[in-house]
Design a protein around this motif. Structure first.
Motif, mmCIF file in Angstrom:
data_model
loop_
_atom_site.group_PDB
_atom_site.id
_atom_site.type_symbol
_atom_site.label_atom_id
_atom_site.label_comp_id
_atom_site.label_asym_id
_atom_site.label_seq_id
_atom_site.Cartn_x
_atom_site.Cartn_y
_atom_site.Cartn_z
ATOM 1 N N PRO A 1 -16.658 49.462 -35.701
ATOM 2 C CA PRO A 1 -15.592 50.161 -35.339
ATOM 3 C C PRO A 1 -16.337 51.444 -35.919
ATOM 4 O O PRO A 1 -16.883 51.811 -36.662
ATOM 5 C CB PRO A 1 -14.547 49.290 -36.316
ATOM 6 C CG PRO A 1 -15.091 48.156 -36.584
ATOM 7 C CD PRO A 1 -17.188 48.413 -35.752
ATOM 8 N N LYS A 2 -15.085 52.730 -35.534
ATOM 9 C CA LYS A 2 -15.210 54.342 -36.185
ATOM 10 C C LYS A 2 -14.498 54.814 -36.011
ATOM 11 O O LYS A 2 -13.677 54.756 -34.734
ATOM 12 C CB LYS A 2 -16.660 54.837 -35.227
ATOM 13 C CG LYS A 2 -16.895 56.574 -35.358
ATOM 14 C CD LYS A 2 -17.768 55.736 -36.361
ATOM 15 C CE LYS A 2 -18.512 57.306 -37.000
ATOM 16 N NZ LYS A 2 -18.403 57.983 -37.639
ATOM 17 N N ALA A 3 -14.073 55.450 -36.688
ATOM 18 C CA ALA A 3 -12.638 56.334 -36.998
ATOM 19 C C ALA A 3 -13.247 58.128 -37.380
ATOM 20 O O ALA A 3 -14.714 57.735 -38.549
ATOM 21 C CB ALA A 3 -11.736 56.197 -37.455
ATOM 22 N N ASP A 4 -12.544 59.248 -37.196
ATOM 23 C CA ASP A 4 -12.865 60.473 -38.060
ATOM 24 C C ASP A 4 -11.900 60.625 -38.570
ATOM 25 O O ASP A 4 -11.110 60.664 -38.050
ATOM 26 C CB ASP A 4 -13.034 61.137 -36.450
ATOM 27 C CG ASP A 4 -14.440 61.386 -36.263
ATOM 28 O OD1 ASP A 4 -15.539 60.810 -36.368
ATOM 29 O OD2 ASP A 4 -14.446 61.044 -34.747
ATOM 30 N N SER B 1 -12.139 52.677 -33.049
ATOM 31 C CA SER B 1 -12.486 52.553 -31.487
ATOM 32 C C SER B 1 -12.770 51.162 -32.461
ATOM 33 O O SER B 1 -13.582 51.073 -33.537
ATOM 34 C CB SER B 1 -13.232 53.609 -31.235
ATOM 35 O OG SER B 1 -15.184 54.069 -31.812
ATOM 36 N N ASN B 2 -13.392 49.519 -30.699
ATOM 37 C CA ASN B 2 -13.640 48.997 -32.064
ATOM 38 C C ASN B 2 -12.977 47.797 -32.370
ATOM 39 O O ASN B 2 -14.160 47.542 -33.923
ATOM 40 C CB ASN B 2 -15.406 48.949 -31.429
ATOM 41 C CG ASN B 2 -15.523 49.723 -30.085
ATOM 42 O OD1 ASN B 2 -16.039 48.923 -29.058
ATOM 43 N ND2 ASN B 2 -16.712 50.643 -30.440
ATOM 44 N N ASP B 3 -12.244 48.263 -32.717
ATOM 45 C CA ASP B 3 -11.368 47.751 -33.572
ATOM 46 C C ASP B 3 -11.233 46.287 -33.661
ATOM 47 O O ASP B 3 -11.045 45.896 -32.879
ATOM 48 C CB ASP B 3 -9.903 48.327 -33.998
ATOM 49 C CG ASP B 3 -8.631 48.146 -34.603
ATOM 50 O OD1 ASP B 3 -9.553 47.163 -35.905
ATOM 51 O OD2 ASP B 3 -7.762 48.785 -35.192
ATOM 52 N N ILE C 1 -16.361 53.055 -41.731
ATOM 53 C CA ILE C 1 -15.985 52.892 -41.162
ATOM 54 C C ILE C 1 -15.726 54.482 -39.934
ATOM 55 O O ILE C 1 -15.517 54.850 -38.994
ATOM 56 C CB ILE C 1 -15.033 52.497 -39.720
ATOM 57 C CG1 ILE C 1 -13.945 52.337 -40.672
ATOM 58 C CG2 ILE C 1 -15.536 50.986 -40.476
ATOM 59 C CD1 ILE C 1 -13.154 51.646 -39.502
ATOM 60 N N SER C 2 -16.264 55.876 -41.264
ATOM 61 C CA SER C 2 -16.511 56.757 -41.255
ATOM 62 C C SER C 2 -16.485 57.754 -41.842
ATOM 63 O O SER C 2 -17.499 57.086 -42.861
ATOM 64 C CB SER C 2 -14.119 57.357 -41.349
ATOM 65 O OG SER C 2 -14.756 56.666 -42.854
#
Length: 96
Positions: free
Chosen positions: A9-12, A26-28, A88-89
């Protein structure tokens, strides 16, 4: 049956003043997402983040604040605590 974790998982995050805004994850994995707020290196709050893409911490105590988005990673019933929160960010910070 174990949960399958596909991708990472990735978030900005970005700041607008003291308000932090997150992108879509993404990839939640569909598990709990939370904001982790620290002041001067000490965690002072965790706030659910799945329903809202923005958050503004109301505390105006002087110090350096850092905010990061975390997601719960279930590790199975065989693990004593059943899982953990992972970042994740990117981290954003501001000073009051």
């Amino acid at each position: 049956m174990d949960q399958v974790f596909e991708g990472t998982p990735k978030a900005d995050l970005r700041l607008e003043g003291r308000k932090v805004i997150r992108s879509e994850v993404s990839n939640d994995w569909g598990s709990r997402i939370q904001w982790k707020i620290s002041r001067d290196g000490k965690v002072i709050a965790t706030v659910p983040a799945r329903a809202n893409a923005a958050y503004e911490h109301a505390d105006k105590t002087p110090g350096k604040y850092e905010i990061v988005l975390e997601m719960w990673k279930y590790e199975g019933f065989r693990v004593k605590d059943h899982g953990k929160f992972i970042e994740i960010s990117n981290k954003v910070s501001y000073t009051v």
